[in-house]
Design a protein around this motif. Structure first.
Motif, PDB file in Angstrom:
ATOM      1  N   HIS A   1     -48.354   7.643 -48.990  1.00 50.38           N
ATOM      2  CA  HIS A   1     -47.627   8.523 -49.902  1.00 50.38           C
ATOM      3  C   HIS A   1     -46.843   9.564 -49.119  1.00 50.38           C
ATOM      4  CE1 HIS A   1     -50.485  11.756 -49.113  1.00 50.38           C
ATOM      5  NE2 HIS A   1     -49.705  12.557 -49.806  1.00 50.38           N
TER       6      HIS A   1
ATOM      7  N   SER B   1     -38.325  11.882 -50.730  1.00 47.02           N
ATOM      8  CA  SER B   1     -38.906  10.694 -51.348  1.00 47.02           C
ATOM      9  C   SER B   1     -37.826   9.610 -51.373  1.00 47.02           C
ATOM     10  CB  SER B   1     -39.354  10.997 -52.778  1.00 47.02           C
ATOM     11  OG  SER B   1     -38.229  11.280 -53.595  1.00 47.02           O
TER      12      SER B   1
ATOM     13  N   GLN C   1     -43.452   8.299 -52.427  1.00 46.18           N
ATOM     14  CA  GLN C   1     -43.416   7.960 -50.999  1.00 46.18           C
ATOM     15  C   GLN C   1     -42.461   8.923 -50.315  1.00 46.18           C
ATOM     16  OE1 GLN C   1     -42.910   3.786 -49.791  1.00 46.18           O
ATOM     17  NE2 GLN C   1     -43.350   3.221 -51.890  1.00 46.18           N
TER      18      GLN C   1
ATOM     19  N   TYR D   1     -45.955   4.321 -40.025  1.00 42.45           N
ATOM     20  CA  TYR D   1     -47.000   3.643 -40.781  1.00 42.45           C
ATOM     21  C   TYR D   1     -48.332   3.560 -40.038  1.00 42.45           C
ATOM     22  CZ  TYR D   1     -44.409   2.257 -44.955  1.00 42.45           C
ATOM     23  OH  TYR D   1     -43.741   2.269 -46.163  1.00 42.45           O
TER      24      TYR D   1
ATOM     25  N   GLN E   1     -49.184   1.454 -49.236  1.00 37.73           N
ATOM     26  CA  GLN E   1     -48.073   2.258 -48.742  1.00 37.73           C
ATOM     27  C   GLN E   1     -48.488   3.727 -48.622  1.00 37.73           C
ATOM     28  OE1 GLN E   1     -45.757   0.784 -52.114  1.00 37.73           O
ATOM     29  NE2 GLN E   1     -44.171   0.145 -50.689  1.00 37.73           N
TER      30      GLN E   1
ATOM     31  N   SER F   1     -45.068   4.105 -56.917  1.00 35.76           N
ATOM     32  CA  SER F   1     -44.886   2.887 -56.109  1.00 35.76           C
ATOM     33  C   SER F   1     -45.535   1.674 -56.753  1.00 35.76           C
ATOM     34  CB  SER F   1     -45.479   3.103 -54.710  1.00 35.76           C
ATOM     35  OG  SER F   1     -44.861   4.184 -54.067  1.00 35.76           O
TER      36      SER F   1
ATOM     37  N   GLY G   1     -51.137   7.451 -43.006  1.00 38.24           N
ATOM     38  CA  GLY G   1     -51.142   7.110 -44.423  1.00 38.24           C
ATOM     39  C   GLY G   1     -52.498   7.205 -45.079  1.00 38.24           C
TER      40      GLY G   1
END
Length: 289
Positions: A260, A226, A191, A103, A258, A249, A106
């Motif tokens: 992808h 995903s 995602q 994370y 979030q 999402s 993103g």
């Protein structure tokens, strides 16, 4: 026998690291309920008292919803505390092993190829921003460190900070409930990441700490999926008869941004001859166990 401190040994990742390393090293466990990395005085006192050769930190503030609300604690635990750990590890000449996240990426909405360690981070929520700040603190202040970015963790121990112990267990529960009620189950198709059993990350730690190739590493299983595709595989293995419906999402009204696409490339691990398995067989083994 080298002495290793594992901070958060009662958590999902810490549990498996302890299990993998306990046959080779003297393990000292510091659990969440009696050791807080954001307490500078406690960090210095305890680590100097134990005097380990290696400190493995699995503590994190990783409830993404709460990170958006309690920003101060997110940065205290995920960032500022890393200065305390770095300084103390330098003083006792210990190696610090710390875990970051996919994370930290993103922000590139067009991305569709795995991120390498040298790619520029671009986090899009407080959790990722605070974890990236922690990485920068370690890189600047810690003399000997392994900073390992991981993704989509799941393990037998489960995590304390979320309603469900991990994504796999959540989907099993939701899938069985939907099957019983003869209902369709929505799942995010936009995602894309790689899900990883914590035991595989623990094996990487075991190999890395035998080297002095310090620095930043990605450590995820091969392949990508995903959340929709990953859930399909869970239901296929367990023979859960439920119809998944692919959604965006935004359907779930998340309280944080979030990525992808946040798949990681293990380029630097591969350079050391450390390879990780594909996500499908290890998921099957996890579910079988």
């Amino acid at each position: 026998m080298k002495k290793i401190v594992i901070i958060g040994s009662n958590g999902q990742l810490g549990h498996d690291i302890k299990k993998i390393l306990s046959n080779t090293y003297e393990i000292v466990s510091l659990e969440h309920n009696n050791f807080s990395i954001e307490n500078e005085e406690l960090v210095q006192k305890k680590l100097k008292e134990i005097s380990p050769e290696i400190v493995i930190n699995t503590a994190a503030f990783h409830n993404l919803n709460l990170c958006e609300i309690d920003v101060q604690n997110a940065f205290l635990i995920n960032s500022i505390a890393l200065k305390y750990l770095s300084d103390t590890c330098n003083q006792i000449e210990a190696t610090l092993v710390h875990f970051s996240t996919d994370y930290v990426f993103g922000g590139d909405s067009q991305r569709n190829s795995p991120y390498r360690e040298k790619d520029f981070p671009y986090p899009i929520q407080i959790y990722g921003i605070s974890k990236l700040a922690g990485e920068n603190i370690i890189r600047q202040y810690c003399k000997k460190y392994f900073c390992i970015r991981v993704s989509g963790l799941y393990g037998k121990k489960g995590t304390r900070a979320k309603k469900f112990s991990n994504f796999v267990e959540m989907m099993i529960k939701l899938g069985r409930d939907a099957e019983k009620a003869n209902e369709k189950l929505p799942s995010a198709m936009d995602q894309v990441l790689t899900f990883n059993p914590t035991v595989e990350v623990a094996k990487v730690v075991e190999k890395l700490i035998k080297t002095d190739a310090y620095g930043l590493y990605h450590a995820t299983c091969e392949g990508q999926s995903s959340r929709f595709e990953f859930s399909q595989e869970i239901f296929k293995i367990l023979d859960i008869n439920v119809e998944l419906v692919g959604v965006k999402s935004s359907y779930f009204s998340p309280k944080y941004n979030q990525p992808h696409y946040s798949v990681l490339d293990n380029e630097k691990l591969s350079d050391l001859g450390i390879e990780m398995p594909h996500w499908k067989p290890v998921l099957k083994k996890y579910l079988k166990d």
